[in-house]
Every structure is written in C-alpha cells, then in structure tokens.
Scaffold this motif. Structure first.
Motif, PDB file in Angstrom:
ATOM      1  N   TRP A   1       1.625   8.974   7.279  1.00  0.00           N
ATOM      2  CA  TRP A   1       0.737  10.023   7.783  1.00  0.00           C
ATOM      3  C   TRP A   1       0.386   9.823   9.263  1.00  0.00           C
ATOM      4  O   TRP A   1      -0.444  10.537   9.803  1.00  0.00           O
ATOM      5  CB  TRP A   1      -0.561  10.003   6.971  1.00  0.00           C
ATOM      6  CG  TRP A   1      -0.441  10.281   5.505  1.00  0.00           C
ATOM      7  CD1 TRP A   1      -0.690  11.487   4.906  1.00  0.00           C
ATOM      8  CD2 TRP A   1      -0.106   9.368   4.451  1.00  0.00           C
ATOM      9  NE1 TRP A   1      -0.516  11.374   3.546  1.00  0.00           N
ATOM     10  CE2 TRP A   1      -0.166  10.090   3.240  1.00  0.00           C
ATOM     11  CE3 TRP A   1       0.245   8.023   4.407  1.00  0.00           C
ATOM     12  CZ2 TRP A   1       0.098   9.508   1.999  1.00  0.00           C
ATOM     13  CZ3 TRP A   1       0.520   7.434   3.168  1.00  0.00           C
ATOM     14  CH2 TRP A   1       0.453   8.170   1.985  1.00  0.00           C
TER      15      TRP A   1
ATOM     16  N   TRP B   1     -10.324   0.935   8.889  1.00  0.00           N
ATOM     17  CA  TRP B   1     -10.241   1.172   7.445  1.00  0.00           C
ATOM     18  C   TRP B   1     -10.334  -0.139   6.648  1.00  0.00           C
ATOM     19  O   TRP B   1      -9.794  -1.172   7.052  1.00  0.00           O
ATOM     20  CB  TRP B   1      -8.913   1.890   7.186  1.00  0.00           C
ATOM     21  CG  TRP B   1      -8.498   2.001   5.767  1.00  0.00           C
ATOM     22  CD1 TRP B   1      -8.985   2.856   4.825  1.00  0.00           C
ATOM     23  CD2 TRP B   1      -7.458   1.244   5.126  1.00  0.00           C
ATOM     24  NE1 TRP B   1      -8.318   2.678   3.646  1.00  0.00           N
ATOM     25  CE2 TRP B   1      -7.386   1.700   3.800  1.00  0.00           C
ATOM     26  CE3 TRP B   1      -6.588   0.231   5.549  1.00  0.00           C
ATOM     27  CZ2 TRP B   1      -6.468   1.178   2.882  1.00  0.00           C
ATOM     28  CZ3 TRP B   1      -5.693  -0.295   4.640  1.00  0.00           C
ATOM     29  CH2 TRP B   1      -5.635   0.179   3.324  1.00  0.00           C
TER      30      TRP B   1
ATOM     31  N   TRP C   1       0.876  -1.195   0.000  1.00  0.00           N
ATOM     32  CA  TRP C   1       0.000   0.000   0.000  1.00  0.00           C
ATOM     33  C   TRP C   1       0.899   1.227   0.000  1.00  0.00           C
ATOM     34  O   TRP C   1       2.125   1.082  -0.039  1.00  0.00           O
ATOM     35  CB  TRP C   1      -0.915  -0.035   1.244  1.00  0.00           C
ATOM     36  CG  TRP C   1      -2.255   0.543   0.929  1.00  0.00           C
ATOM     37  CD1 TRP C   1      -2.694   1.800   1.230  1.00  0.00           C
ATOM     38  CD2 TRP C   1      -3.325  -0.105   0.228  1.00  0.00           C
ATOM     39  NE1 TRP C   1      -3.975   1.968   0.756  1.00  0.00           N
ATOM     40  CE2 TRP C   1      -4.381   0.821   0.139  1.00  0.00           C
ATOM     41  CE3 TRP C   1      -3.493  -1.379  -0.341  1.00  0.00           C
ATOM     42  CZ2 TRP C   1      -5.590   0.517  -0.498  1.00  0.00           C
ATOM     43  CZ3 TRP C   1      -4.697  -1.670  -0.964  1.00  0.00           C
ATOM     44  CH2 TRP C   1      -5.731  -0.735  -1.043  1.00  0.00           C
ATOM     45  N   ASP C   2       0.315   2.424   0.050  1.00  0.00           N
ATOM     46  CA  ASP C   2       1.222   3.578   0.014  1.00  0.00           C
ATOM     47  C   ASP C   2       1.815   3.897   1.381  1.00  0.00           C
ATOM     48  O   ASP C   2       2.389   4.953   1.605  1.00  0.00           O
ATOM     49  CB  ASP C   2       0.586   4.819  -0.663  1.00  0.00           C
ATOM     50  CG  ASP C   2      -0.681   5.288  -0.006  1.00  0.00           C
ATOM     51  OD1 ASP C   2      -1.081   4.711   1.022  1.00  0.00           O
ATOM     52  OD2 ASP C   2      -1.293   6.255  -0.523  1.00  0.00           O
ATOM     53  N   TRP C   3       1.690   2.949   2.306  1.00  0.00           N
ATOM     54  CA  TRP C   3       2.400   3.002   3.587  1.00  0.00           C
ATOM     55  C   TRP C   3       2.816   1.598   4.028  1.00  0.00           C
ATOM     56  O   TRP C   3       3.291   1.425   5.150  1.00  0.00           O
ATOM     57  CB  TRP C   3       1.533   3.652   4.676  1.00  0.00           C
ATOM     58  CG  TRP C   3       0.080   3.269   4.565  1.00  0.00           C
ATOM     59  CD1 TRP C   3      -0.905   4.008   3.963  1.00  0.00           C
ATOM     60  CD2 TRP C   3      -0.545   2.039   4.986  1.00  0.00           C
ATOM     61  NE1 TRP C   3      -2.106   3.316   3.984  1.00  0.00           N
ATOM     62  CE2 TRP C   3      -1.913   2.104   4.614  1.00  0.00           C
ATOM     63  CE3 TRP C   3      -0.103   0.887   5.636  1.00  0.00           C
ATOM     64  CZ2 TRP C   3      -2.827   1.082   4.863  1.00  0.00           C
ATOM     65  CZ3 TRP C   3      -1.019  -0.133   5.890  1.00  0.00           C
ATOM     66  CH2 TRP C   3      -2.360  -0.027   5.507  1.00  0.00           C
TER      67      TRP C   3
ATOM     68  N   CYS D   1     -10.236   0.679  -2.495  1.00  0.00           N
ATOM     69  CA  CYS D   1      -9.607   1.279  -3.677  1.00  0.00           C
ATOM     70  C   CYS D   1      -9.664   0.373  -4.908  1.00  0.00           C
ATOM     71  O   CYS D   1      -8.639   0.178  -5.568  1.00  0.00           O
ATOM     72  CB  CYS D   1      -8.157   1.657  -3.380  1.00  0.00           C
ATOM     73  SG  CYS D   1      -7.969   2.815  -2.022  1.00  0.00           S
TER      74      CYS D   1
ATOM     75  N   TRP E   1      -8.054  14.896  -0.044  1.00  0.00           N
ATOM     76  CA  TRP E   1      -6.674  14.588  -0.429  1.00  0.00           C
ATOM     77  C   TRP E   1      -6.064  15.575  -1.420  1.00  0.00           C
ATOM     78  O   TRP E   1      -5.000  15.308  -1.973  1.00  0.00           O
ATOM     79  CB  TRP E   1      -6.568  13.157  -0.968  1.00  0.00           C
ATOM     80  CG  TRP E   1      -6.616  12.175   0.169  1.00  0.00           C
ATOM     81  CD1 TRP E   1      -7.624  11.305   0.457  1.00  0.00           C
ATOM     82  CD2 TRP E   1      -5.625  11.994   1.203  1.00  0.00           C
ATOM     83  NE1 TRP E   1      -7.335  10.591   1.595  1.00  0.00           N
ATOM     84  CE2 TRP E   1      -6.115  10.997   2.074  1.00  0.00           C
ATOM     85  CE3 TRP E   1      -4.392  12.592   1.485  1.00  0.00           C
ATOM     86  CZ2 TRP E   1      -5.403  10.570   3.196  1.00  0.00           C
ATOM     87  CZ3 TRP E   1      -3.696  12.165   2.603  1.00  0.00           C
ATOM     88  CH2 TRP E   1      -4.194  11.163   3.437  1.00  0.00           C
TER      89      TRP E   1
ATOM     90  N   SER F   1      -1.710  14.866  -1.135  1.00  0.00           N
ATOM     91  CA  SER F   1      -1.577  13.915  -2.249  1.00  0.00           C
ATOM     92  C   SER F   1      -1.649  14.596  -3.611  1.00  0.00           C
ATOM     93  O   SER F   1      -1.079  14.121  -4.576  1.00  0.00           O
ATOM     94  CB  SER F   1      -2.603  12.794  -2.140  1.00  0.00           C
ATOM     95  OG  SER F   1      -2.185  11.919  -1.109  1.00  0.00           O
TER      96      SER F   1
ATOM     97  N   ASN G   1     -13.779   1.219   1.261  1.00  0.00           N
ATOM     98  CA  ASN G   1     -12.952   2.426   1.210  1.00  0.00           C
ATOM     99  C   ASN G   1     -12.724   2.872  -0.234  1.00  0.00           C
ATOM    100  O   ASN G   1     -12.048   2.167  -0.995  1.00  0.00           O
ATOM    101  CB  ASN G   1     -11.591   2.169   1.862  1.00  0.00           C
ATOM    102  CG  ASN G   1     -10.649   3.355   1.690  1.00  0.00           C
ATOM    103  OD1 ASN G   1     -10.845   4.401   2.284  1.00  0.00           O
ATOM    104  ND2 ASN G   1      -9.645   3.196   0.831  1.00  0.00           N
ATOM    105  N   GLU G   2     -13.327   3.991  -0.601  1.00  0.00           N
ATOM    106  CA  GLU G   2     -13.000   4.731  -1.830  1.00  0.00           C
ATOM    107  C   GLU G   2     -13.294   4.021  -3.148  1.00  0.00           C
ATOM    108  O   GLU G   2     -12.900   4.520  -4.200  1.00  0.00           O
ATOM    109  CB  GLU G   2     -11.527   5.181  -1.817  1.00  0.00           C
ATOM    110  CG  GLU G   2     -11.233   6.206  -0.737  1.00  0.00           C
ATOM    111  CD  GLU G   2      -9.810   6.755  -0.781  1.00  0.00           C
ATOM    112  OE1 GLU G   2      -8.977   6.209  -1.503  1.00  0.00           O
ATOM    113  OE2 GLU G   2      -9.559   7.758  -0.079  1.00  0.00           O
TER     114      GLU G   2
END
Ligand code: BMA
Length: 820
Positions: A620, A369, A176-178, A398, A497, A501, A435-436
């Motif tokens: 974050w 999440w 993921w982006d983390w 996502c 975002w 972002s 989520n999203e």
C-alpha cells in the motif's frame, strides 16, 4: 564522561548443529566475521552462507536461521587499569539487543535480556581488566523462545504468528501482510563503554508550560547520575539561531540528582507543523563541571508548542481535532513502518530522504505504527526539524497480549525508558497504546474490550506511565478507538478497511464520515526496477509465483486486478499494468482524502496506509523500498496542498469546494471550464472567491446542465484557482471512469533545457488533454518535480529535473507515457 566504541568487527558462531543445513554445519560452528550493529542474517549474507532473502523466494531457504542460538564475541584492548583510574563507574552499554539472551564479560555473567526496544547497561568497573577483555553475547532463538513462553502461558488470540506476542520484539519480523518472515537476532544498535568520573547527564526534558503572544514559560528537568556527595556546577544555556537567549548556573548539592527549573522566553518562536509556520527549535547546552573541569556536556534541541486534543460534542458525535499553539490542525499524512527488515541497514541518509519526501509532499503527520519499532533518535530529531507531527504507537499490534508479572514488568520498563527518551520531541503529539488490538478483539469475540487479555496494559499501565513521565500530550488507548465501539465513525479515530481489504471499491470512501482516519489504503506495485531486482526475467509478470510471493496479502494480486478493471483498461504488458495500477492507487487515495478534507473539521485527519516499505514488495506504500516514488507520492503533494479545490458531482448538481488550511484568508478567482478531451473549450466562468483562514467553503453550486457537459467520454470540468496572478490549485472531474475516456495521447511538444548544475527544465505543451502523463528516463536516475499529471488543452507545464547526467543523455533516454 568518555566513551569507548565497541561497534565494528565482532565474531559470531552457531551454538548447536540443530536446524542448520548440513553443508553449513562445519563452518557455522566455527568463529566467523560479524559486524555490529547488525543482525545474524546480515552476517550470514556477507559471509556467503545464505542468499539474499529478498530475491525470488529465498525467504524459504533461510527459515532455519531464527531457530538457531547464536553467540557473538569481541576481544578488545583496554589501555587503562580500571581499578586505578579516576572513574567511579564504567558501564557496558548496549543500545539495542534483539531480543532474548545474556551477556558475559571476561567469562563473568552480567545479566540477561528480553526486550529489543530498550537500552541495556551493565556496571563493569570491577570486571574490566587492563589489557585484553572479551565480551560475549548469547542470543537464544527468538522463535523457540517465543514458542516456549507460549506453551507455558497459553496461546492467545493473535493475528499471524501467535508466539510473537510473548516477545518484546518488532512484531512485523514474524511476517506481516507486507513483510516476509525474517525473524532477526543480533546486536542491532551501537555498543560502547561509558566512563563516568563524578557525574553525568542522564536525561534532559524541556516542556512548555504555557504560551502567549509575548512570552512562553518553559520548564527544564535535568536528571543526573551523581557519584559524589560533593557539590558540582550545572550550567544551562539556551540559544536561538546562535544568539544566547538565556543562561543560568546552579550548584548541584549533595545527593541532588534532579534539577527542575522554569524560565521565560520573551517573544517565543513557536514550533509549528509543516504548512502552518516554521518548526522553530531552540538549542540548549547543559554542562556539568567541578572546579572548572568539564564532567559532561550535552547539546539538546527543543521546541516550544502546546498540544490539545479537542473532543467536543457536536451533531455527528464527538470531534477529534489536534490543536497546536491554539490553532486547529487538519492532520495530513501516512503510516510509517520500519524501512527495512534488517534495521541496522537503515542509515540517517535513508531517514533524510524518506522524511524529506514527506515534507515535500505536504504531509504534516506520520504515525509510527505499533507493529514496528520505536524509531531512532535521529528519526524524531528530523521530524522536529521538518515539522512532521508524530502519532506514536506503543509497539503492540493486532493481538491480545500476555498479562503475567514478568511480561507486565518488562512492558513497564520499556514504556518508562521510551517515554523518557522521546518526550523532549515537539513532533510527538500523541501516545497511543497499540494498533488494532481492541478492534480485532471486539469484532471477533463480540466481548467488551476490557475482557481482552492484555487490556490492562492499554487501559492502565501505559496510560499511567505517560501521565507520570510526561503528561504534556494526550494518551489514546488504541488505534482505532472509540466510545461504544473501537472503530467508531462518530467519535475517536477510525481505520477504514472496507475499501480494499473487504473487497469494496474506492468510491465507497464517500460514505465514510469518520472523525479522524488513521488508516486507509490501496495497493500498487513498486517501480518496475524495484521488482526486477528480486524477480528473474521469466517471473516479471503478474502470473508468476514469485511475484505473488512479493505481495503478502491474501489475494493481493487478484485485488489489484479487480480494482484496476473497474477504473482502467486491463492491458497485458507488465510495465503498462504497473503504471495503471499506480494511477489507480493514487486516484483512490486522492478521492478519499478530498472527501475528508472538504468535511474539515468534522473529519480532522487522514493518514493513509502506508508511507514506505521494508523490502521489494507490492504493498500500500507511496514510496517503494528503493525510495522510488509511486504515482501516489506525486498525487499526495497536490491533495495535501494547504489550498485545494475539489469538484464533486451530486446527481444533477456540481459543487466546487475550496479547502484552505492556511492561517490567512485565500482571495482569488476560480476559473471553471468545460473542455472536451480533444481540446475544445465548451464553457467558461470566472467566480470570485474568498475563503476564510483554516476553513472550507462551497464556492459553486450549479446544475450540471448549466455547464454544457453533454458527452460522457469526452467532456469534463477543469477548474483552477488563481490568486495574485498565480494558479494555486487546480482539479478536474470526469463523468466516466478513465477507461471510458476518448484519449489520443498525441499532439504535444516538449523541450528539455539545462538551467544549472545537474538541473534541467522540461517544458511540455499540448493542444488536447494529455491524461496521466508519466515521464521517465530509461536507465537513468532523475528526480522530477511532478509526474503522473494531466496536461489540459492549450496549456504548458514546467517540470524541474535533477540529474547528474548530461542533457544529451536525458534527451536520448526520455520516455513519455499517457493514458490512451
Ligand atoms: C492495518 C494495519 C496493518 C496492516 C494494514 C494492511 O490494519 O494496522 O496491520 O498491515 O492494515 O492490511
């Protein structure tokens, strides 16, 4: 009912040579020691076969692990003969199998599995033997399994690894982006044998039907597994703080498996979110017995509370307000992600610490999440206890998702199991589909959300299951979701975002007038020690490839510098940069939250991204992987405080707001000062204020010229709100960014004194402004009651320190940093 634990030592081996590095083949095709609950990666680490994947760029060295099929086995001795025993049913229960494979007992196939989120249970009475037994659990490579399904059913529009959507598996484990790509396999939760004689309790659910001041009506639904036609006795007892407040006995006849019963609680102690009252919990004891012999007994806590989501038209669109027990609540919180890439490593003490810190920082809501996991029962018990409301996503994130029958059936089983497992928790106040997914779909395709593959899961399947198996809390299709556009600002909930972002700086938060913001965030590095653990000395700088590897967002490091340079001086020292970046993050989130809290209840919630981390990473989060707080953690306690004062400049005007989340009015005096950073007082005014309960008010609206602020780099406004002789809130406003301030960082004194066992007080005094004071003890563990604070001219601050070290050691290792 009896349990026989099968956790602990197991054995494991690889099932073919493919993908395994040559030097490991011989060893991995033999049986090795494994631990359950666990994960293949953890067993490979503890046997010395792979290095720690978090260190440097070792992640790349271990990518073969998720391409291999693995076999786990356990031999155990059973000292009873199942066929001759009194037990009518013996079940082999796996609370969690990650993710695709099958189970055998004594060579006999029990069944297959393909969903890590649910419990798997197999009837084994006829297969178990007196004496030695053997369980085998075969795990197919999750990566290959996902890819096979993808090639059969087609590639879908998915962010990140596209095959992930075919598996009911924590989506972050594909990267993921983390998060790193550490796609796990294994028996990740406890495993045991369950022995049932005549009956057992399967599920207990207390639900609040209605609440008034004098009484509450509560319904309890008890589901049994009954293996006899004979009557059995069922007893319900309810306690509040050890005092029995209710008791009832029933005879459960014939094949009756469900008992629904309503009872009244006089003068109920309601469950309230953190900051609004006590999160009161009742304890129930449910007992099954026959002829006086206990068959099963369960102790269960429950809360009495109501929840409504107020969606009412207004001049900005439509509200999105949680109302608990008839009180509107401003939701203050953050997003929760799994606390490790290897979930079996997360212990109850970790939840205690992370959730305890949330309560201490005045959070009242966390969002679980959708790219992680449904958390453990312990997690939700703890949230019930602490008064932390939960926004609960279903685990989809996502992406578009498959719609073929097997997949939908799998999702249905999962949702029913999860809703039944979690619905008893008063902390959970909303179910949310994903989520999203819809937001990304609409933005990328410009098509209607209902055309998204998998849309029916969120618009239909999950909604119906929540209605049928719960119905006591709202279901919301996605986060974000809105009427005409999924990420609407005028109704529904919103993810913000643009800032960060999309490369926009944080002052833009002021323009955002959304109704409930479930995500917005700003990155900062973790504590230097947390990074040092995974970086070699030569890589402990922002130019190394390794540090970039520990920030998984595209252009993560460049963003840190861009946004830092707008507000703070860019220095060259590694630890000094970390300090400034942490401050920048804290100031960004403070700015956002204050802007939204003064709009209460036009905006009714602000959950920042993200509370915690799953490895040593620049992300974050407010708290890093080693649970070391960033500046944001200390700031959150203040900007989420029930009463805050906010100073804002609008052109030539200064406006001061007081936000009161308390359920009683705030009465006091606001002291408005203009100081110079060198300690000169240029202005003072005392303003009496009364702010009604649960509301916000403008308590000063003044021309800036009347406050005697002239010089940009030195003059600033400092306000404090005093009530009953105490300062209950304070804040300040600088007219320029911190990098332009004239700051000396001199002229202060401090003293540390011991006040109790492992308890100290640090008193600090300054003649001039000390900006962003950061106190730490080199090489020593210490917990501070505040940090990263401003010390205003001629004031004193007292910081409580908890540490097991001696006073002498603390004095010798203290370091104090301020902005200069
Ligand atoms: C949001 C989240 C996550 C992501 C985060 C930071 O969109 O839902 O997918 O990690 O932003 O980019």
């Amino acid at each position: 009912m009896k349990r026989f634990d099968l956790s602990g030592e197991w054995e494991f081996k690889a099932c073919s040579e493919n993908f395994i590095p040559d030097d490991l083949k011989v060893n991995l095709l033999k049986w090795n020691k494994g631990i359950v609950p666990g994960a293949v990666h953890l067993d490979l680490i503890s046997n010395g076969f792979i290095p720690d994947p978090y260190f440097e760029m070792n992640e790349f060295e271990v990518q073969w692990v998720d391409k291999v099929d693995w076999l786990y086995r356990k031999k155990f001795i059973l000292d009873l003969d199942p066929s001759k025993s009194k037990f009518n049913s013996i079940k082999l229960v796996f609370e969690g199998l990650d993710t695709v494979g099958n189970v055998k007992l004594n060579g006999q196939f029990l069944g297959s599995f393909d969903n890590m989120f649910i419990q798997h249970s197999f009837e084994v009475k006829d297969i178990l033997k007196f004496g030695e037994n053997e369980i085998e659990v075969y795990f197919k490579s999750p990566t290959l399994a996902g890819k096979e399904l993808e090639s059969r059913y087609g590639k879908l529009p998915v962010e990140l690894a596209s095959h992930r959507v075919y598996l009911r598996k924590a989506q972050y484990s594909f990267g993921w982006d983390w998060a790193p790509v550490l796609t796990t396999s294994g028996i990740w939760k406890p495993v045991y044998l369950e022995f049932i004689e005549l009956a057992r309790i399967k599920n207990i659910w207390f639900k609040t039907i209605s609440v008034s001041d004098s009484k509450a009506l509560v319904a309890v639904e008890i589901e049994l597994e009954k293996l006899t036609d004979d009557d059995i006795d069922l007893q319900i007892e309810v306690f509040f703080e050890n005092e029995k407040i209710y008791e009832r006995d029933f005879v459960q006849k014939g094949r009756d498996r469900v008992r629904v019963h309503r009872f009244e609680v006089i003068s109920p102690k309601l469950w309230f979110p953190n900051g609004y009252g006590e999160p009161s919990l009742y304890t129930a004891r449910i007992k099954l017995s026959k002829d006086g012999v206990i068959l099963d007994e369960v102790i269960k806590k429950f809360g009495i509370r109501t929840v409504r989501l107020l969606q009412e038209s207004d001049d900005e669109g439509e509200s999105f307000i949680f109302e608990i027990n008839g009180e509107k609540i401003f939701c203050k919180g953050a997003n929760w992600i799994p606390a490790d890439c290897f979930l079996p490593r997360v212990k109850n003490e970790d939840y205690d610490a992370l959730l305890g810190m949330a309560k201490e920082s005045n959070l009242n809501m966390l969002r679980v999440w959708g790219g992680g996991v449904y958390e453990s029962d312990y997690f939700y018990d703890k949230c019930d206890e602490l008064g932390i409301m939960i926004w609960q996503d279903f685990m989809f994130a996502c992406a578009s998702y498959p719609e073929h029958d097997d997949f939908i059936q799998n999702v249905k089983n999962e949702a029913i199991q999860i809703v039944k497992r979690l619905r008893n928790h008063p902390s959970i106040v909303i179910w949310c589909g994903n989520n999203e997914n819809e937001w990304i779909w609409v933005d990328k395709t410009k098509k209607h959300p209902d055309e998204m593959p998998g849309a029916m899961i969120f618009s239909g399947v999950l909604k119906q299951i929540c209605q049928e198996y719960d119905g006591t809390r709202p279901y919301w299709r996605s986060s974000p979701w809105g009427k005409d556009y999924p990420n609407s600002e005028t109704d529904g909930n919103h993810h913000q975002w643009k800032v960060w972002s999309h490369w926009v700086d944080y002052r833009d938060y002021e323009k955002v007038k959304a109704r409930f913001i479930t995500e917005f965030g700003f990155q900062a590095p973790p504590h230097p020690e947390t990074l040092k653990e995974v970086l070699k000395p030569e890589n402990r700088n922002f130019n190394s490839l390794s540090i970039q590897h520990h920030n998984r967002q595209e252009d993560g490091i460049p963003r840190l510098f861009k946004f830092l340079s707008s507000h703070h001086k860019v220095t060259s020292d590694f630890e000094d940069l970390i300090y400034r970046m942490q401050l920048n993050q804290a100031e960004a989130i403070k700015f956002a939250v204050e802007n939204w809290r003064i709009r209460k209840f036009k905006t009714a919630g602000a959950l920042f991204w993200q509370w915690n981390d799953c490895w040593n990473v620049i992300s974050w989060s407010a708290i890093d992987y080693r649970k070391k707080p960033k500046a944001l953690y200390y700031y959150a306690r203040k900007f989420f405080n029930p009463v805050i004062v906010v100073v804002k400049r609008f052109d030539d005007k200064i406006k001061i707001f007081v936000v009161n989340d308390l359920l009683s009015p705030v009465e006091g005096n606001l002291i408005v000062n203009t100081f110079t950073t060198y300690g000169v007082k240029k202005f003072e005014r005392k303003v009496p204020v009364i702010v009604e309960k649960n509301s916000t008010a403008i308590v000063l609206d003044e021309e800036i010229s009347n406050l005697n602020i002239a010089k940009l780099g030195t003059d600033y406004i400092y306000v404090k709100l005093e009530s009953n002789g105490k300062v209950i809130a304070e804040n300040s406003l600088f007219l320029v960014e911190p990098k332009f301030l004239e700051l000396k960082g001199l002229g202060f004194t401090y003293k540390i004194s011991k006040i109790g066992e492992a308890e100290y007080i640090l008193r600090m005094k300054s003649k001039i402004l000390l900006k962003s004071v950061f106190i730490y003890f080199e090489g020593i563990e210490a917990k501070l009651s505040d940090n990263f604070f401003d010390l205003h001219p001629d004031s004193t601050i007292e910081i409580k320190i908890n540490s097991n070290e001696s006073l002498h050691k603390l004095i010798n290792s203290i370091k104090i940093k301020t902005l200069t």
